[in-house]
Design a protein around this motif. Structure first.
Motif, PDB file in Angstrom:
ATOM      1  N   GLY A 176       0.806  -1.254   0.166  1.00 58.39           N
ATOM      2  CA  GLY A 176       0.034  -0.180  -0.034  1.00 58.39           C
ATOM      3  C   GLY A 176       0.824   1.269  -0.120  1.00 58.39           C
ATOM      4  N   ALA A 177       0.151   2.383   0.290  1.00 53.62           N
ATOM      5  CA  ALA A 177       0.903   3.565   0.177  1.00 53.62           C
ATOM      6  C   ALA A 177       1.293   4.065   1.671  1.00 53.62           C
ATOM      7  CB  ALA A 177      -0.201   4.568  -0.293  1.00 53.62           C
ATOM      8  N   ALA A 178       2.495   4.831   1.712  1.00 51.22           N
ATOM      9  CA  ALA A 178       3.047   5.284   2.878  1.00 51.22           C
ATOM     10  C   ALA A 178       2.993   6.822   3.017  1.00 51.22           C
ATOM     11  CB  ALA A 178       4.373   4.877   2.979  1.00 51.22           C
ATOM     12  N   LEU A 179       2.837   7.283   4.334  1.00 51.51           N
ATOM     13  CA  LEU A 179       3.045   8.533   4.739  1.00 51.51           C
ATOM     14  C   LEU A 179       4.089   8.971   5.727  1.00 51.51           C
ATOM     15  CD1 LEU A 179       1.707  11.611   4.604  1.00 51.51           C
ATOM     16  CD2 LEU A 179       0.089  10.870   6.302  1.00 51.51           C
ATOM     17  N   GLU A 180       5.025   9.713   5.395  1.00 50.22           N
ATOM     18  CA  GLU A 180       5.945  10.172   6.221  1.00 50.22           C
ATOM     19  C   GLU A 180       5.859  11.419   6.930  1.00 50.22           C
ATOM     20  OE1 GLU A 180      10.918  10.339   6.843  1.00 50.22           O
ATOM     21  OE2 GLU A 180      10.062   9.896   5.032  1.00 50.22           O
ATOM     22  N   PHE A 181       5.551  11.152   8.324  1.00 48.97           N
ATOM     23  CA  PHE A 181       5.546  12.597   9.237  1.00 48.97           C
ATOM     24  C   PHE A 181       7.111  13.012   9.290  1.00 48.97           C
ATOM     25  CE2 PHE A 181       1.559  11.791  12.123  1.00 48.97           C
ATOM     26  CZ  PHE A 181       0.912  11.803  10.867  1.00 48.97           C
ATOM     27  N   ALA A 182       7.236  14.486   9.036  1.00 48.13           N
ATOM     28  CA  ALA A 182       8.502  15.143   9.023  1.00 48.13           C
ATOM     29  C   ALA A 182       9.368  14.517   7.968  1.00 48.13           C
ATOM     30  CB  ALA A 182       9.112  15.038  10.574  1.00 48.13           C
ATOM     31  N   ILE A 183       9.109  14.586   6.832  1.00 47.52           N
ATOM     32  CA  ILE A 183       9.843  13.815   5.651  1.00 47.52           C
ATOM     33  C   ILE A 183      11.076  14.565   5.647  1.00 47.52           C
ATOM     34  CG2 ILE A 183       8.936  15.333   3.717  1.00 47.52           C
ATOM     35  CD1 ILE A 183       8.548  12.781   2.462  1.00 47.52           C
ATOM     36  N   GLY A 184      11.308  15.711   5.830  1.00 47.38           N
ATOM     37  CA  GLY A 184      12.789  16.295   6.031  1.00 47.38           C
ATOM     38  C   GLY A 184      13.273  16.317   4.350  1.00 47.38           C
ATOM     39  N   THR A 185      14.488  15.799   4.205  1.00 46.83           N
ATOM     40  CA  THR A 185      15.066  16.106   2.794  1.00 46.83           C
ATOM     41  C   THR A 185      14.954  14.655   2.173  1.00 46.83           C
ATOM     42  OG1 THR A 185      17.353  15.129   3.768  1.00 46.83           O
ATOM     43  CG2 THR A 185      17.041  17.421   3.975  1.00 46.83           C
ATOM     44  N   GLY A 186      14.178  13.779   2.603  1.00 53.62           N
ATOM     45  CA  GLY A 186      13.824  12.695   1.819  1.00 53.62           C
ATOM     46  C   GLY A 186      15.001  11.391   2.169  1.00 53.62           C
ATOM     47  N   ARG A 187      15.481  11.406   3.203  1.00 53.63           N
ATOM     48  CA  ARG A 187      16.582  10.488   3.467  1.00 53.63           C
ATOM     49  C   ARG A 187      15.920   9.031   3.220  1.00 53.63           C
ATOM     50  NH1 ARG A 187      18.234   7.478   8.054  1.00 53.63           N
ATOM     51  NH2 ARG A 187      16.596   7.954   9.273  1.00 53.63           N
ATOM     52  N   VAL A 188      14.912   8.791   3.909  1.00 58.42           N
ATOM     53  CA  VAL A 188      14.038   7.701   3.876  1.00 58.42           C
ATOM     54  C   VAL A 188      12.985   7.542   2.639  1.00 58.42           C
ATOM     55  CG1 VAL A 188      12.497   5.998   5.221  1.00 58.42           C
ATOM     56  CG2 VAL A 188      14.369   7.142   6.357  1.00 58.42           C
ATOM     57  N   ALA A 189      12.311   8.571   2.503  1.00 60.32           N
ATOM     58  CA  ALA A 189      11.566   8.581   1.435  1.00 60.32           C
ATOM     59  C   ALA A 189      11.795   8.163  -0.100  1.00 60.32           C
ATOM     60  CB  ALA A 189      10.557   9.875   1.483  1.00 60.32           C
ATOM     61  N   VAL A 190      12.884   8.856  -0.280  1.00 58.45           N
ATOM     62  CA  VAL A 190      13.450   8.767  -1.747  1.00 58.45           C
ATOM     63  C   VAL A 190      13.641   7.362  -2.092  1.00 58.45           C
ATOM     64  CG1 VAL A 190      15.146   9.288  -3.229  1.00 58.45           C
ATOM     65  CG2 VAL A 190      14.047  11.055  -1.818  1.00 58.45           C
ATOM     66  N   PRO A 191      14.533   6.683  -1.222  1.00 56.64           N
ATOM     67  CA  PRO A 191      14.859   5.038  -1.506  1.00 56.64           C
ATOM     68  C   PRO A 191      13.888   4.283  -1.221  1.00 56.64           C
ATOM     69  CG  PRO A 191      15.931   5.805   0.619  1.00 56.64           C
ATOM     70  CD  PRO A 191      15.435   7.176   0.087  1.00 56.64           C
ATOM     71  N   LEU A 192      12.883   4.449  -0.338  1.00 58.13           N
ATOM     72  CA  LEU A 192      11.556   3.773  -0.378  1.00 58.13           C
ATOM     73  C   LEU A 192      10.692   3.966  -1.550  1.00 58.13           C
ATOM     74  CD1 LEU A 192       9.914   2.116   1.885  1.00 58.13           C
ATOM     75  CD2 LEU A 192       8.719   4.219   2.539  1.00 58.13           C
ATOM     76  N   ALA A 193      10.613   5.078  -2.017  1.00 59.55           N
ATOM     77  CA  ALA A 193       9.762   5.399  -3.182  1.00 59.55           C
ATOM     78  C   ALA A 193      10.451   4.484  -4.433  1.00 59.55           C
ATOM     79  CB  ALA A 193       9.458   7.009  -3.607  1.00 59.55           C
ATOM     80  N   ARG A 194      11.605   4.626  -4.598  1.00 54.33           N
ATOM     81  CA  ARG A 194      12.452   3.816  -5.488  1.00 54.33           C
ATOM     82  C   ARG A 194      12.091   2.360  -5.182  1.00 54.33           C
ATOM     83  NH1 ARG A 194      18.050   7.222  -4.815  1.00 54.33           N
ATOM     84  NH2 ARG A 194      17.393   8.855  -6.067  1.00 54.33           N
ATOM     85  N   ARG A 195      11.710   1.793  -4.418  1.00 55.78           N
ATOM     86  CA  ARG A 195      11.410   0.529  -4.015  1.00 55.78           C
ATOM     87  C   ARG A 195      10.029   0.027  -4.492  1.00 55.78           C
ATOM     88  NH1 ARG A 195      14.217  -2.294   0.205  1.00 55.78           N
ATOM     89  NH2 ARG A 195      12.653  -4.061   0.006  1.00 55.78           N
TER      90      ARG A 195
END
Length: 247
Positions: free
Chosen positions: A42-61
């Motif tokens: 499913g889809a994920a929501l990151e609170f305090a996403i910042g500079t994308g340290r986690v979100a960018v590689p997670l989206a690439r997955r």
């Protein structure tokens, strides 16, 4: 200081340390692996996403990721890595801002819930996570364990990390359950750079009660993202809370 003052342009420019620290593959890899698993397709929501340290590689997955972020300078750094179509971001406070849609996973990493400086705000953060989740959805929090056992009587500070060129120490206000993290960076010159951030520390049991108030139940707690056992000696934890599935 307000969070907008702390996470300013200077802090945002210095935040990313590719390949080292919290960006090291051995740190970031297990984080992304575990979150991708918990998203369950499913889809994920990151609170305090910042500079994308986690979100960018997670989206690439292949996990669709949306973010909430208070700091525009931090968001500007994220936008150098991913555009709005790839990772949509709502500008606002993680305790109150609303993202469109329903998610299977909301996550809050690297101690960031402690940036909310009152218990009431932290409780509202749990409630905001619950508002974004469907039945069976999960809220994941990565948080450090307060190191009050290291404080002798009359002492208010602990050194939690020291290495060449860096010292990290925390000063505690146990009456208000507040801590200020001091990060000193220095080189061979006589000058040093100081970055400070205030936090409200939370014991695991208090965190569990906040979750219960928002309709969550604790599903699991480990000492890190690899699933190591959480013990009395653990310095941090990854806690997974879940909204009960529909019956």
């Amino acid at each position: 200081m307000e969070q907008e003052e702390i996470w300013d342009t200077d802090a945002a420019q210095r935040y990313d340390t590719p390949g080292t620290g919290m960006f090291a593959p051995e740190v970031l890899g297990p984080t992304v692996d575990r979150l991708a698993e918990l998203a369950g397709g499913g889809a994920a929501l990151e609170f305090a996403i910042g500079t994308g340290r986690v979100a960018v590689p997670l989206a690439r997955r292949g996990v669709p990721v949306t973010g909430i972020e208070l700091s525009r300078p931090m968001l500007d750094r994220l936008r150098a890595k991913a555009d709005e179509a790839t990772i949509p971001v709502i500008v606002g406070d993680m305790a109150t801002a609303t993202a469109p849609g329903t998610y299977t996973l909301v996550y809050l990493v690297y101690n960031t819930i402690s940036n909310l400086l009152t218990q009431a705000e932290q409780v509202e953060c749990f409630r905001n996570a619950a508002r974004h989740l469907g039945p069976g959805g999960r809220f994941v929090i990565e948080l450090w364990v307060p190191e009050l056992r290291k404080l002798p009587p009359g002492q208010t500070a602990t050194v939690w990390h020291a290495e060449p060129g860096y010292i990290g120490l925390d000063t505690y206000d146990v009456l208000r359950q507040h801590v200020v993290s001091h990060h000193f960076s220095f080189d061979d010159t006589k000058r040093a750079r100081l970055f400070r951030s205030p936090h409200r520390y939370i014991w695991p049991a208090e965190l569990d009660l906040m979750a219960q108030l928002a309709g969550f139940a604790l599903e699991s707690r480990h000492a890190d993202w690899t699933g190591a056992e959480f013990t009395a000696e653990s310095r941090s934890h990854v806690s997974v809370y879940r909204i009960p599935p529909s019956r």
